[in-house]
Design a protein around this motif. Structure first.
Motif, PDB file in Angstrom:
ATOM      1  N   ARG A 120       0.816  -1.210   0.000  1.00 54.32           N
ATOM      2  CA  ARG A 120       0.000   0.000   0.000  1.00 54.32           C
ATOM      3  C   ARG A 120       0.854   1.266   0.000  1.00 54.32           C
ATOM      4  NH1 ARG A 120      -5.180  -1.314   0.503  1.00 54.32           N
ATOM      5  NH2 ARG A 120      -5.769   0.863   0.738  1.00 54.32           N
ATOM      6  N   LEU A 121       2.160   1.133  -0.159  1.00 52.76           N
ATOM      7  CA  LEU A 121       3.039   2.303  -0.238  1.00 52.76           C
ATOM      8  C   LEU A 121       3.067   2.840  -1.665  1.00 52.76           C
ATOM      9  CD1 LEU A 121       6.109   1.113   1.870  1.00 52.76           C
ATOM     10  CD2 LEU A 121       4.290   2.661   2.603  1.00 52.76           C
ATOM     11  N   ASP A 122       3.267   4.152  -1.790  1.00 47.63           N
ATOM     12  CA  ASP A 122       3.484   4.700  -3.129  1.00 47.63           C
ATOM     13  C   ASP A 122       4.916   4.398  -3.572  1.00 47.63           C
ATOM     14  OD1 ASP A 122       5.334   6.833  -2.316  1.00 47.63           O
ATOM     15  OD2 ASP A 122       3.577   7.805  -1.442  1.00 47.63           O
ATOM     16  N   ARG A 123       5.213   4.716  -4.827  1.00 52.06           N
ATOM     17  CA  ARG A 123       6.491   4.298  -5.385  1.00 52.06           C
ATOM     18  C   ARG A 123       7.676   4.900  -4.633  1.00 52.06           C
ATOM     19  NH1 ARG A 123       7.434   1.867 -10.005  1.00 52.06           N
ATOM     20  NH2 ARG A 123       5.458   2.499 -10.937  1.00 52.06           N
ATOM     21  N   PHE A 124       7.605   6.177  -4.284  1.00 48.48           N
ATOM     22  CA  PHE A 124       8.760   6.803  -3.633  1.00 48.48           C
ATOM     23  C   PHE A 124       8.933   6.276  -2.214  1.00 48.48           C
ATOM     24  CE2 PHE A 124      10.956  10.355  -1.445  1.00 48.48           C
ATOM     25  CZ  PHE A 124      12.128  10.326  -2.185  1.00 48.48           C
ATOM     26  N   ALA A 125       7.851   6.086  -1.479  1.00 48.61           N
ATOM     27  CA  ALA A 125       7.971   5.521  -0.136  1.00 48.61           C
ATOM     28  C   ALA A 125       8.536   4.106  -0.205  1.00 48.61           C
ATOM     29  CB  ALA A 125       6.612   5.524   0.566  1.00 48.61           C
ATOM     30  N   LEU A 126       8.122   3.327  -1.211  1.00 53.59           N
ATOM     31  CA  LEU A 126       8.666   1.981  -1.366  1.00 53.59           C
ATOM     32  C   LEU A 126      10.138   2.035  -1.739  1.00 53.59           C
ATOM     33  CD1 LEU A 126       8.125  -1.041  -1.365  1.00 53.59           C
ATOM     34  CD2 LEU A 126       7.407  -0.870  -3.742  1.00 53.59           C
ATOM     35  N   GLN A 127      10.510   2.973  -2.614  1.00 52.11           N
ATOM     36  CA  GLN A 127      11.924   3.131  -2.943  1.00 52.11           C
ATOM     37  C   GLN A 127      12.744   3.508  -1.707  1.00 52.11           C
ATOM     38  OE1 GLN A 127      11.813   6.014  -6.180  1.00 52.11           O
ATOM     39  NE2 GLN A 127      12.179   4.398  -7.684  1.00 52.11           N
ATOM     40  N   THR A 128      12.169   4.320  -0.828  1.00 48.23           N
ATOM     41  CA  THR A 128      12.863   4.680   0.404  1.00 48.23           C
ATOM     42  C   THR A 128      13.079   3.454   1.281  1.00 48.23           C
ATOM     43  OG1 THR A 128      11.858   6.881   0.316  1.00 48.23           O
ATOM     44  CG2 THR A 128      12.791   6.190   2.416  1.00 48.23           C
ATOM     45  N   ALA A 129      12.046   2.607   1.404  1.00 45.41           N
ATOM     46  CA  ALA A 129      12.192   1.382   2.184  1.00 45.41           C
ATOM     47  C   ALA A 129      13.223   0.453   1.551  1.00 45.41           C
ATOM     48  CB  ALA A 129      10.839   0.678   2.300  1.00 45.41           C
ATOM     49  N   GLU A 130      13.247   0.378   0.225  1.00 43.37           N
ATOM     50  CA  GLU A 130      14.239  -0.461  -0.453  1.00 43.37           C
ATOM     51  C   GLU A 130      15.648   0.062  -0.223  1.00 43.37           C
ATOM     52  OE1 GLU A 130      11.162  -1.626  -4.106  1.00 43.37           O
ATOM     53  OE2 GLU A 130      12.726  -0.122  -4.375  1.00 43.37           O
ATOM     54  N   ALA A 131      15.799   1.378  -0.188  1.00 40.31           N
ATOM     55  CA  ALA A 131      17.122   1.944   0.092  1.00 40.31           C
ATOM     56  C   ALA A 131      17.550   1.641   1.518  1.00 40.31           C
ATOM     57  CB  ALA A 131      17.104   3.456  -0.151  1.00 40.31           C
ATOM     58  N   LEU A 132      16.631   1.718   2.474  1.00 41.32           N
ATOM     59  CA  LEU A 132      16.983   1.376   3.857  1.00 41.32           C
ATOM     60  C   LEU A 132      17.357  -0.096   3.985  1.00 41.32           C
ATOM     61  CD1 LEU A 132      14.341   3.345   5.953  1.00 41.32           C
ATOM     62  CD2 LEU A 132      16.828   3.562   6.092  1.00 41.32           C
ATOM     63  N   ALA A 133      16.770  -0.955   3.138  1.00 44.79           N
ATOM     64  CA  ALA A 133      17.085  -2.379   3.209  1.00 44.79           C
ATOM     65  C   ALA A 133      18.507  -2.678   2.762  1.00 44.79           C
ATOM     66  CB  ALA A 133      16.094  -3.177   2.361  1.00 44.79           C
ATOM     67  N   VAL A 134      19.108  -1.802   1.938  1.00 46.86           N
ATOM     68  CA  VAL A 134      20.487  -2.028   1.494  1.00 46.86           C
ATOM     69  C   VAL A 134      21.456  -1.107   2.221  1.00 46.86           C
ATOM     70  CG1 VAL A 134      19.777  -2.839  -0.776  1.00 46.86           C
ATOM     71  CG2 VAL A 134      20.238  -0.416  -0.446  1.00 46.86           C
ATOM     72  N   HIS A 189      18.879   3.629  -6.575  1.00 44.80           N
ATOM     73  CA  HIS A 189      17.959   3.365  -7.682  1.00 44.80           C
ATOM     74  C   HIS A 189      18.443   4.076  -8.933  1.00 44.80           C
ATOM     75  CE1 HIS A 189      15.464   2.806  -4.045  1.00 44.80           C
ATOM     76  NE2 HIS A 189      14.867   1.863  -4.746  1.00 44.80           N
ATOM     77  N   ARG A 190      18.191   3.441 -10.038  1.00 45.14           N
ATOM     78  CA  ARG A 190      18.570   4.064 -11.303  1.00 45.14           C
ATOM     79  C   ARG A 190      17.759   5.337 -11.531  1.00 45.14           C
ATOM     80  NH1 ARG A 190      19.942   0.419 -16.480  1.00 45.14           N
ATOM     81  NH2 ARG A 190      21.140   1.958 -17.652  1.00 45.14           N
ATOM     82  N   GLU A 191      16.463   5.273 -11.226  1.00 47.92           N
ATOM     83  CA  GLU A 191      15.584   6.433 -11.335  1.00 47.92           C
ATOM     84  C   GLU A 191      14.731   6.513 -10.077  1.00 47.92           C
ATOM     85  OE1 GLU A 191      13.203   6.317 -14.802  1.00 47.92           O
ATOM     86  OE2 GLU A 191      14.903   6.333 -16.208  1.00 47.92           O
ATOM     87  N   THR A 192      14.805   7.630  -9.391  1.00 47.02           N
ATOM     88  CA  THR A 192      13.918   7.865  -8.261  1.00 47.02           C
ATOM     89  C   THR A 192      12.740   8.709  -8.730  1.00 47.02           C
ATOM     90  OG1 THR A 192      15.283   9.758  -7.646  1.00 47.02           O
ATOM     91  CG2 THR A 192      15.702   7.683  -6.501  1.00 47.02           C
ATOM     92  N   GLU A 193      11.582   8.444  -8.141  1.00 50.55           N
ATOM     93  CA  GLU A 193      10.364   9.157  -8.539  1.00 50.55           C
ATOM     94  C   GLU A 193       9.744   9.811  -7.315  1.00 50.55           C
ATOM     95  OE1 GLU A 193       7.795   7.112 -11.402  1.00 50.55           O
ATOM     96  OE2 GLU A 193       9.239   5.457 -11.322  1.00 50.55           O
ATOM     97  N   PRO A 194      10.291  10.941  -6.891  1.00 56.42           N
ATOM     98  CA  PRO A 194       9.777  11.577  -5.676  1.00 56.42           C
ATOM     99  C   PRO A 194       8.431  12.256  -5.860  1.00 56.42           C
ATOM    100  CG  PRO A 194      11.489  12.931  -6.662  1.00 56.42           C
ATOM    101  CD  PRO A 194      11.460  11.660  -7.443  1.00 56.42           C
ATOM    102  N   VAL A 195       8.082  12.609  -7.086  1.00 53.99           N
ATOM    103  CA  VAL A 195       6.839  13.342  -7.340  1.00 53.99           C
ATOM    104  C   VAL A 195       5.929  12.483  -8.216  1.00 53.99           C
ATOM    105  CG1 VAL A 195       5.833  15.444  -8.330  1.00 53.99           C
ATOM    106  CG2 VAL A 195       8.044  15.534  -7.162  1.00 53.99           C
ATOM    107  N   PRO A 196       4.643  12.365  -7.874  1.00 57.26           N
ATOM    108  CA  PRO A 196       3.749  11.550  -8.700  1.00 57.26           C
ATOM    109  C   PRO A 196       3.593  12.148 -10.087  1.00 57.26           C
ATOM    110  CG  PRO A 196       2.500  12.795  -7.072  1.00 57.26           C
ATOM    111  CD  PRO A 196       3.941  12.960  -6.724  1.00 57.26           C
ATOM    112  N   PRO A 197       3.531  11.306 -11.115  1.00 57.68           N
ATOM    113  CA  PRO A 197       3.325  11.839 -12.475  1.00 57.68           C
ATOM    114  C   PRO A 197       1.963  12.503 -12.581  1.00 57.68           C
ATOM    115  CG  PRO A 197       3.104   9.455 -12.456  1.00 57.68           C
ATOM    116  CD  PRO A 197       3.594   9.837 -11.098  1.00 57.68           C
ATOM    117  N   PRO A 198       1.868  13.669 -13.220  1.00 56.63           N
ATOM    118  CA  PRO A 198       0.579  14.366 -13.310  1.00 56.63           C
ATOM    119  C   PRO A 198      -0.354  13.659 -14.288  1.00 56.63           C
ATOM    120  CG  PRO A 198       2.231  15.543 -14.580  1.00 56.63           C
ATOM    121  CD  PRO A 198       2.958  14.426 -13.866  1.00 56.63           C
TER     122      PRO A 198
END
Length: 862
Positions: free
Chosen positions: A66-80, A265-274
Motif C-alpha cells: 500500500r506504499l506509493d512508489r517513492f515511499a517503497l523506494q525509500t524502504a528499499e534503500a533502507l534495506a540495502v 535506484h537508477r531512477e527515483t520518482e519523488p513526485v507523482p506523475p501528473p
C-alpha cells in the motif's frame, strides 16, 4: 534522571519497535491502526503485542503493497543501507553524490510515512527498518532487490578462506590483516572511499570497466569460466567481483554504489506523475455544460437499457447454470436484445444484479428474474434511479470486465457467476474518478497518464506487467463511467463529482492534475501532501457512513434531475399502425404501451407498432376493447386512426372465442363449426386433437403448447382456469422472493471508524500500563507476560492494606471464560469475597471475585 533519558536530558533512543510505539501519542497510534487495519483485529492487549503483530510477514507485506512508489523506494534503500542507518546516509542513497532537490524535499514525507506505518522506527541518527521488511527487500540470489544491488563485501566473503581474502587485500594494494573480518572491513573501507576507488578503477583494463558497466544496475550476478579472461581475472583478484558459487560471480554492493554515484535506484520518482489532459497539452475537450449534457444523455440511455433488460426478463429470464451464472448463449441473446456488444451486455447485467434489481428465483428450475425491489425502483424519479445504479456500481466488487476470462482453474468466468469479485475494484474506481475530479472542469484525461499515476501510487510487487489488475480495472472504470453517464466525453460530470463526494472543480489555468492549494481540491482520502512532498498512498476510499453515501447520491440526483427530459403523457398515433413517442413516457403510459404495441425503433423518439399479436397481448392482460379505445384517445395528440380502431375491434371480436384449459389440454367453443375447421386444418395434426364433446376438443399437448399452436393457425384463443374463468396474464407476473444486493467483498480488514480507534487505543494503553507498570513482587518476580502468583491469604491481606493506604495494585485476573489478563486497580472496599476497585486498565469502577485473582503485587514507588 529517568532511565528513558540521556545524560543531557534528551529522550533515549528506543531500543525496540515496542518502545518506539510507546513513545507515540494517541493520535499517532490511531493513525497507525487506521493505515494498517489488520493490526486492530483483534485489539492487541498491549504495545508489545502490537509491535509483534506489526512485524509479522503477512502484515508487513500488506503494508508494503500500500506504499506509493517513492515511499517503497525509500524502504528499499533502507534495506540495502546499514542497520541502523542515519538520515544523511539514506539521503545519499536516494539522491546520490550529486544531490537531487526534489528527492531531498520529498524524503522527509516518505520517512514520515514509513514511521507512521511502523515500518521504520528510531530517530534520524538511527533509522531501523523492521526486520521482516528488511528480509523481504534485501538482495538475495533467490529474491533480487528492486535496486539491482547485490550483497555487501562482508556477506559475499563470509564463506571465503582467510588466505584468499588476504590475497584480495594485497592485490588491492592494502596492508595485510590478522583475520578475515578485518580484511573484509579493509576492502569495504576501500570500496566506499570515492578517491581511492577512482584511483583503483583508473588502473582497470577497458574490458574490465565494460563488465562492471553491464552489472552495475543489476542483476549483479554473472557467469565466468574455470579459466577466466585476463580482464575478469583482474577484477576477481582485487575483489571487484567476488565468487558466490562455482562459475558465478557477483558485483559487491559497495562497488556498485560507487559506480552509480551513490544512488540506490537508477531512477527515483519523488513526485507523482501528473494526469495530463487528452490531446495536445492545455486543450479543453468541452465546456462543463456540454460535458454535463452529454453525461445526462448517457445516464438516460443507461436507465432505458436497464429497464429494457429487466422487462425482457420480467416473465422469467435465462436459466441459472449448474455452476452458477449466465450461459454464453444467453449472454449473446441478451446482447442482441439490448443491441450492444457482449462485454457491454455483461456490464448491464452485473449492474442490475449489484443494484438488487435482478436475482435468481431459487426454484427447482432456477432462473433469473426481476426482484420486488425492481417494482419500487421503477416508480422513483429518473434521477434517483440513476443515482442508485451509479452508487451500486461505485461500491461493487463484482467486475464485469472479467466475464469471458479464465479463473485459476482455467474455467470460463460467466456473467452473474462466481469468481468475479475483486476487492480492490471500488478503490480503483473511486481513485480514477478522483484523478478526473482534480482536472479543470470539462477536461478529459489522457488514459495512459491515469494508468501511470495509479502505478506510482501502488507500484507492482515483482516484475512489472502492462496488463496488471489495477490497470485493467482503471481502463474498465473509464469505459463504464462513460456508459453510465458519470462522465461525458471522458470528463467528470457535475453529478458524477457529487456522487464521488468531491468538492467543486477549480477554474481552468492551473497545472493539470495538481490542485492549486494542496489538499483543497481532492477528497479527504487522497489529500495531497505539503508542498515538495508526494501524495501519500491511497487508503480504502468511500464514506463508511451510510448516511454520507446516501447524501452523496441525493446530491448527484439533484444535479442530474434538471438535465433529464421530462416524461411525456402523450404519443402521436399514425395511420400506418404506429405510434411515435417524442420523448420518455410517464410510467403508466409506458407500461400499457409496452403491452399494447411492439417497439420498432429507438433514438430521439421511440416508434411503437400495433399488430394483432400485440393487441391480443393487451387483451390477455385483462384489457377490453373499450378500455383500449379510451386509453388511446386519452393519450394521443392526434385522432385515433381508423385502421387502428378496426384492428382492435377485429382482434377483440375473435379473442376468447376459443377456450383452452387443462385436461392434458382441451379446446372448447360454442360454435362447433370453428372446431370442425380446426380439425380439418392439416397444420393442427401435431396437436393431436379429438372430439370430446360437441363443443370440446381434447389434445395431448400441454395448454401452453396448445395456445401457441392455435395462435400460429391464426386463431385468438384465451387460456382458461380450472373454474372456467379466463386467465389474465401480466408481463410482470414473475418475481423472485425478496433479495438483498450482493455484499461487496472487502479488501482485507475494514478500516476502523473513529469510535473503534478511540476504544482500541485506550485498551492498548491500559493493557500496556498493566504489563509495564513497575511493581514490588514478593518472592520471585514473574517472567514477562506471566500473571503474578500469591496465595489467597497474601492476596486478601495485600488488597485490604491497599484499601487503607489508597495505593494501586497490579493483579492477575482470570474471567469466567478462562481468559487471563493483567490489570492495575485501586481497591475501594473488600467484602463478601469481592473487591470493588477503580480499574485503571478499563478506566471504570469494577467488582472482582477474590477467588479469580491469581496474584497481586504492589506498584513500585516511582
Amino acid at each position: 534522571m529517568s532511565s528513558d533519558e540521556k545524560p543531557d536530558g534528551r529522550p533515549a533512543a528506543p531500543r525496540s519497535l515496542a518502545e518506539a510505539l510507546r513513545a507515540r501519542d494517541d493520535a499517532s497510534l490511531a493513525a497507525l491502526l487506521r493505515a494498517r487495519p489488520d493490526l486492530v483485529t483483534p485489539v492487541p492487549t498491549d504495545l508489545t503485542q502490537l509491535a509483534t503483530r506489526a512485524g509479522t510477514r503477512a502484515s508487513v507485506v500488506r503494508a508494503l503493497e500500500r506504499l506509493d512508489r517513492f515511499a517503497l523506494q525509500t524502504a528499499e534503500a533502507l534495506a540495502v543501507a546499514g542497520d541502523p542507518a542515519s538520515y544523511d546516509e539514506l539521503l545519499g542513497l536516494m539522491a546520490g553524490d550529486d544531490g537531487d532537490a526534489a528527492v531531498a524535499a520529498a524524503l522527509p514525507h516518505a520517512v514520515g510515512t514509513l514511521r507512521e506505518q511502523a515500518l521504520v522506527w528510531g530517530g534520524d541518527d538511527r533509522l531501523r527498518l523492521v526486520r521482516t521488511a528488511r528480509e523481504l527487500l534485501s538482495p538475495s540470489p533467490q529474491h533480487p532487490s528492486p535496486t539491482g544491488l547485490g550483497p555487501t563485501v562482508q556477506e559475499a566473503t563470509a564463506g571465503m578462506s582467510p588466505g584468499r581474502i588476504q590475497e584480495l587485500v594485497a592485490a588491492a594494494g592494502l596492508p595485510s590483516t590478522h583475520d578475515a573480518v578485518s580484511a573484509a572491513a579493509a576492502l569495504t573501507a576501500l570500496f566506499t572511499d570515492r578517491e581511492r576507488m577512482a584511483k583503483l578503477l583508473g588502473q582497470a583494463p577497458p574490458e574490465a570497466r565494460e563488465v562492471l558497466s553491464r552489472l552495475v544496475w543489476g542483476p549483479p550476478y554473472g557467469q565466468v569460466t574455470a579459466d577466466p579472461a585476463a580482464h575478469l581475472r583482474w577484477l576477481l583478484d582485487r575483489g571487484l567481483l567476488l565468487p558466490t558459487a562455482p562459475g558465478t560471480v557477483v558485483l559487491p554492493r559497495e562497488v556498485a554504489l560507487h559506480l552509480r554515484g551513490g544512488r540506490a535506484h537508477r531512477e527515483t520518482e519523488p513526485v507523482p506523475p501528473p494526469v495530463e489532459p487528452a490531446g495536445p497539452t492545455g486543450t479543453r475537450q468541452g465546456s462543463p455544460q456540454v460535458v454535463d449534457a452529454t453525461a445526462a444523455g448517457q445516464a438516460y440511455t443507461a436507465l432505458a437499457t436497464v429497464e429494457e433488460l429487466l422487462k425482457d426478463w420480467d416473465e422469467g429470464g435465462p436459466a441459472v447454470l449448474r455452476a452458477g451464472g449466465l450461459s454464453v448463449r444467453d449472454l449473446k441473446r441478451t446482447a442482441v436484445a439490448l443491441d450492444v456488444s457482449e462485454p457491454v451486455a455483461a456490464f448491464w447485467v452485473e449492474l442490475a444484479y449489484a443494484a438488487g434489481l435482478l436475482a435468481s428465483d431459487g426454484e427447482a428450475d432456477e432462473r433469473y428474474a426481476a426482484t420486488p425491489a425492481h417494482d419500487e425502483w421503477r416508480e422513483r424519479p429518473a434521477a434517483d434511479r440513476w443515482a442508485e445504479l451509479a452508487g451500486a456500481w461505485l461500491a461493487a466488487t463484482r467486475t464485469a470486465g472479467l466475464v469471458g476470462g479464465r479463473d485459476a482453474k482455467d474455467r470460463t468466468l460467466a456473467a452473474l457467476g462466481p469468481g468475479l469479485d475483486r476487492s480492490v475494484a471500488p478503490e480503483v474506481r473511486r481513485r480514477v474518478l478522483a484523478l478526473l475530479a482534480a482536472l479543470p472542469a470539462g477536461t478529459s484525461p489522457d488514459p495512459d497518464s491515469v494508468l501511470a499515476r495509479l502505478r506510482w501510487e501502488r507500484p507492482l510487487r515483482g516484475p512489472q506487467q502492462e496488463d496488471d489488475l489495477r490497470s485493467r480495472l482503471a481502463r474498465w472504470t473509464l469505459q463504464e463511467a462513460e456508459l453510465l453517464g458519470v462522465t461525458g466525453r471522458g470528463a467528470l460530470s457535475s453529478h458524477g463529482r457529487a456522487l464521488l463526494g468531491a468538492p467543486e472543480p477549480r477554474a481552468a489555468g492551473g497545472t493539470p492534475g495538481i490542485p492549486d492549494t494542496p489538499g483543497d481540491k481532492l477528497p479527504v482520502h487522497y489529500r495531497a501532501a505539503p508542498a515538495g512532498a508526494p501524495a501519500a498512498g491511497p487508503v480504502p476510499p468511500g464514506p463508511a457512513d451510510p448516511q454520507a453515501r446516501a447524501a452523496a447520491r441525493a446530491a448527484a440526483a439533484r444535479l442530474l434531475a434538471p438535465l433529464l427530459p421530462e416524461p411525456l403523457d402523450h404519443v402521436l398515433l399514425q395511420a400506418d399502425l404506429t405510434a411515435v413517442a417524442p420523448g420518455p413516457l410517464q410510467r403508466p403510459l409506458a407500461d400499457v404501451l409496452d403491452v399494447l404495441a411492439d417497439v420498432e425503433s429507438k433514438g430521439g423518439a421511440t416508434v411503437y407498432r400495433f399488430t394483432p399479436a400485440s393487441v391480443r397481448r393487451a387483451l390477455d392482460a385483462g384489457r377490453s376493447a373499450s378500455d383500449l379505445h379510451a386509453f388511446l384517445a386519452a393519450h394521443s395528440r392526434t385522432p385515433v386512426p381508423q385502421p387502428l380502431a378496426y384492428l382492435i375491434d377485429d382482434v377483440a371480436r375473435r379473442h376468447g372465442h376459443l377456450r383452452v384449459g387443462a385436461a392434458s389440454a382441451y379446446v372448447r367453443c360454442d360454435d362447433d363449426a370453428v372446431l370442425n375447421e380446426i380439425l380439418a386444418d392439416k397444420r393442427s395434426a401435431a396437436l393431436r386433437l379429438r372430439w370430446l364433446a360437441p363443443t370440446v376438443l381434447a389434445a395431448q399437448a400441454d395448454p401452453a403448447a396448445l395456445l401457441e399452436g392455435l395462435r400460429a393457425l391464426g386463431y385468438a384463443p384465451a387460456a382458461e382456469s380450472a373454474e372456467g374463468d379466463v386467465v389474465i396474464t401480466r408481463a410482470d407476473a414473475r418475481r423472485t422472493p425478496p433479495r438483498t444486493p450482493p455484499e461487496p467483498v472487502p479488501e482485507g480488514p475494514p478500516v476502523p471508524d473513529a469510535t473503534l480507534l478511540t476504544a482500541a487505543v485506550r485498551a492498548i494503553r491500559a493493557g500496556d500500563l498493566a504489563s509495564t507498570a513497575p511493581r514490588k513482587t514478593p518472592g520471585t518476580p514473574p517472567a514477562p507476560g506471566e500473571l503474578p502468583r500469591t496465595s489467597p491469604a497474601e492476596t486478601l491481606a495485600t488488597v485490604q492494606a491497599a484499601v487503607l493506604t489508597g495505593e494501586a495494585l497490579w493483579i492477575g485476573y482470570v474471567n469466567a471464560d478462562g481468559a487471563a489478563s493483567q490489570r492495575v486497580i485501586a481497591p475501594v472496599r473488600v467484602e463478601g469475597g469481592f473487591v470493588t476497585a477503580y480499574d485503571h486498565t478499563a478506566d471504570e469502577v469494577r467488582t472482582y471475585p477474590l477467588h479469580r485473582i491469581t496474584g497481586v503485587a504492589e506498584l513500585a514507588d516511582d
